[in-house]
Write a protein that holds these residues in place. Structure first.
Motif, short mmCIF file in Angstrom:
data_model
loop_
_atom_site.label_atom_id
_atom_site.label_comp_id
_atom_site.label_asym_id
_atom_site.label_seq_id
_atom_site.Cartn_x
_atom_site.Cartn_y
_atom_site.Cartn_z
N VAL A 188 3.52 3.86 2.44
CA VAL A 188 3.08 2.43 2.39
C VAL A 188 1.29 3.51 2.76
N THR A 189 0.50 2.92 2.15
CA THR A 189 -0.93 3.78 1.68
C THR A 189 -1.61 2.89 2.33
N GLY A 190 -3.12 3.58 2.54
CA GLY A 190 -4.19 2.12 2.97
C GLY A 190 -4.83 2.46 1.64
N LEU A 214 7.15 6.58 5.07
CA LEU A 214 5.44 6.79 5.35
C LEU A 214 4.45 6.23 5.08
N CYS A 215 3.85 5.61 6.32
CA CYS A 215 3.08 5.41 6.72
C CYS A 215 2.00 5.63 6.95
N SER A 216 0.65 5.93 6.15
CA SER A 216 -0.14 6.33 6.09
C SER A 216 -0.95 6.13 7.57
N ASN A 217 -1.35 5.40 8.31
CA ASN A 217 -2.35 4.99 9.45
C ASN A 217 -1.39 4.05 10.82
N ASP A 218 -1.89 3.84 11.66
CA ASP A 218 -1.35 3.08 12.84
C ASP A 218 -1.12 1.52 11.61
N SER A 219 -2.12 0.46 11.87
CA SER A 219 -2.23 -0.09 11.43
C SER A 219 -1.06 -0.96 10.31
N THR A 220 -0.96 -0.08 9.58
CA THR A 220 0.04 -0.26 8.51
C THR A 220 1.11 -0.31 8.71
N SER A 221 1.66 1.12 10.45
CA SER A 221 2.66 1.23 10.54
C SER A 221 3.17 -0.15 11.09
N LEU A 222 2.05 -0.48 12.49
CA LEU A 222 3.05 -2.16 12.87
C LEU A 222 3.08 -2.76 11.99
N GLY A 223 2.86 -2.93 10.54
CA GLY A 223 3.27 -4.03 9.62
C GLY A 223 4.31 -3.79 9.47
N VAL A 224 4.81 -2.60 8.74
CA VAL A 224 6.15 -2.06 8.53
C VAL A 224 6.74 -2.30 9.88
N GLN A 225 6.73 -2.07 11.23
CA GLN A 225 7.43 -2.42 12.62
C GLN A 225 8.13 -3.59 12.54
N ASN A 226 6.86 -4.65 11.81
CA ASN A 226 6.79 -6.41 12.47
C ASN A 226 8.17 -6.17 11.18
N GLU A 281 3.74 5.32 -7.17
CA GLU A 281 2.01 5.79 -7.24
C GLU A 281 1.23 5.21 -5.81
N PHE A 282 -0.10 5.84 -5.84
CA PHE A 282 -0.85 5.68 -5.37
C PHE A 282 -1.03 4.37 -5.30
N ALA A 283 -0.72 4.27 -6.73
CA ALA A 283 -1.83 2.08 -7.12
C ALA A 283 -0.69 1.24 -6.40
N LYS A 284 0.50 1.85 -6.34
CA LYS A 284 1.77 0.42 -6.18
C LYS A 284 1.62 0.62 -4.34
N VAL A 285 1.62 1.62 -3.18
CA VAL A 285 1.63 1.42 -2.44
C VAL A 285 0.23 1.68 -1.41
N ALA A 286 -0.83 1.50 -2.57
CA ALA A 286 -2.04 1.17 -1.46
C ALA A 286 -1.81 -0.43 -0.01
N THR A 287 -2.23 0.07 0.79
CA THR A 287 -2.82 -1.39 1.14
C THR A 287 -4.33 -1.83 1.34
N GLU A 346 -0.71 -7.04 8.30
CA GLU A 346 -0.39 -8.38 7.64
C GLU A 346 0.45 -8.04 6.08
N LYS A 347 -1.04 -7.44 5.46
CA LYS A 347 -0.25 -7.06 4.15
C LYS A 347 0.43 -6.40 4.24
N ALA A 348 0.67 -5.00 4.37
CA ALA A 348 2.09 -4.30 4.90
C ALA A 348 3.08 -4.81 4.96
N GLN A 349 2.81 -5.71 5.84
CA GLN A 349 4.30 -6.12 6.54
C GLN A 349 4.31 -7.05 5.50
N ASN A 350 3.42 -7.62 4.54
CA ASN A 350 4.57 -8.86 3.50
C ASN A 350 4.79 -7.63 2.73
#
Ligand code: BGC
Length: 385
Positions: free
Chosen positions: A195-197, A268-280, A232-238, A244-248
């Motif tokens: 999950v990247t940004g 692999l979460c690139s940052n904290d906001s996406t990581s939170l979505g994954v954790q949720n 691929e980057f395009a598929k894992v971008a958030t 919310e988008k990372a969580q969905n």
């Protein structure tokens, strides 16, 4: 150098404010590996151009315009506060604006600052590709621009770039996963999701690139498997680095690939906001063993989760250091000197390599967070309760 000749010609025709040369603004979207140098200026030329900008900026006034992308994420509030405080301590007047993650708002804030006659602009962009036109005006007005944290692309108005070593951020995240799963020795295979940004943020490519340079060989050998197939980057971008988008996206990945009890070993979460979505998402729909999860920024919510064992690592980027380096750049510009940089190769914004100062990111875990975050005064114990 063609670019320099054009620059000199134009500067005699227009104003002394043409400081950053005349690189073309092609469609080259620079990334960690960008190497298209057709019409680009070498870093030394950029440094000279920046010096010309400095000369222009010494004509009186001491107002620094600071533009931050949003107040929604903790880090930018911190960046903004540090910048404001440190600039004021250094004797500058500060006009600081937050752009509500809205490109049109950011453009209009920059335009207003230019027409108000600020002496230097420090900008953390929302979308690195969207500031070409307003920054043309900054260039015409002789206002030097420092790109803050995120590189502003395809604009020849940028004098300097101050950031963290973005490639190293990704590399450290990848290394952490490699060590945690003992990829060298363990048999595997292990399941990984990525999950990247935001694709409009040049940093996202660097974070992804640094991490994938570590992890891709294990994907190629089959020791790491990505059950969703999204690599691929395009598929894992958030988009917007949205929690919310990372969580969905993670919810969909879990229901499509892990609802039968398959274990997810690492995300692999690139940052904290996406990581939170994954954790949720994990908290609401995943029943297997809890995976290794990365992050970046050491936001309070994430450090709390780090302590609680819901996030394995974080990347600490001490925004006080970044502000400090940026204020030094402002000082150099205001005094007509060249600013200190430590990278003149990595960050090509499509008009040439931008002279850059890279601060160092550090790995933060439940074992060293006290030393890194509390002993250094970044947070108090209270903040993390
Ligand atoms: C920054 C990260 C941040 C992300 C989302 C990136 O450009 O470098 O620190 O987590 O934006 O705001």
């Amino acid at each position: 150098m063609k670019k320099r000749v054009v620059s000199i010609l134009l500067s005699t025709m227009v104003v002394a404010g043409l400081f950053a040369g005349c690189g073309t603004s092609g469609d080259d979207s620079s990334s960690a590996s960008s190497s298209d140098t057709k019409t680009e200026a070498p870093a030394e030329d950029k440094a000279d151009d920046a010096k010309e900008a400095s000369d222009t900026a010494t004509t009186g006034g001491n107002v620094v315009g600071v533009v931050m992308p949003t107040k929604d994420l903790q880090r930018w509030n911190q960046d903004g506060q540090n910048m404001e405080q440190q600039l004021k301590d250094a004797g500058y007047e500060v006009d600081i604006q937050y752009s509500n993650n809205d490109i049109a708002t950011q453009v209009s804030q920059i335009e207003t600052m230019i027409s108000n006659g600020v002496n230097v602009l420090v900008i953390a962009s929302i979308d690195g590709e969207s500031l070409g036109t307003p920054l043309e005006k900054a260039k015409e007005a002789g206002i030097p621009v420092i790109s803050y944290d995120r590189l502003i692309m395809n604009s020849d108005a940028i004098s300097y770039y101050a950031t963290f070593d973005n490639y190293m951020v990704g590399q450290k995240q990848g290394e952490y996963i490699k060590e945690a799963l003992d990829l060298e020795n363990a048999e595997g295979p292990f399941n990984l999701e990525i999950v990247t940004g935001d694709p409009g943020d040049n940093n996202a490519q660097f974070f992804y690139g640094g991490a994938m340079d570590v992890l891709q060989p294990y994907i190629d050998s089959g020791k790491l498997v990505v059950p969703s197939g999204q690599i691929e980057f395009a598929k894992v971008a958030t988009a917007d680095w949205s929690t919310e988008k990372a969580q969905n996206r993670m919810d969909t990945i879990i229901s499509g690939n892990y609802s039968d009890g398959t274990n997810l070993d690492a995300v692999l979460c690139s940052n904290d906001s996406t990581s939170l979505g994954v954790q949720n998402a994990l908290a609401s729909s995943y029943t297997g063993e809890y995976p290794v999860i990365t992050g970046q920024d050491c936001d309070v919510a994430n450090v709390k989760n780090l302590i609680a064992g819901k996030q394995s690592m974080d990347i600490f980027k001490d925004t006080r250091d970044l502000a400090n380096q940026t204020v030094k750049m402002v000082d150099a510009i205001m005094q007509g000197k060249e600013a200190e940089v430590n990278d003149t190769e990595s960050y090509d914004n499509g008009t040439g390599v931008i002279p850059t100062y890279l601060c160092e990111p550090k790995v933060c875990t439940a074992d060293n967070y006290k030393e890194l975050l509390i002993d250094s005064g970044y947070y108090t114990e209270e903040d993390l309760k």
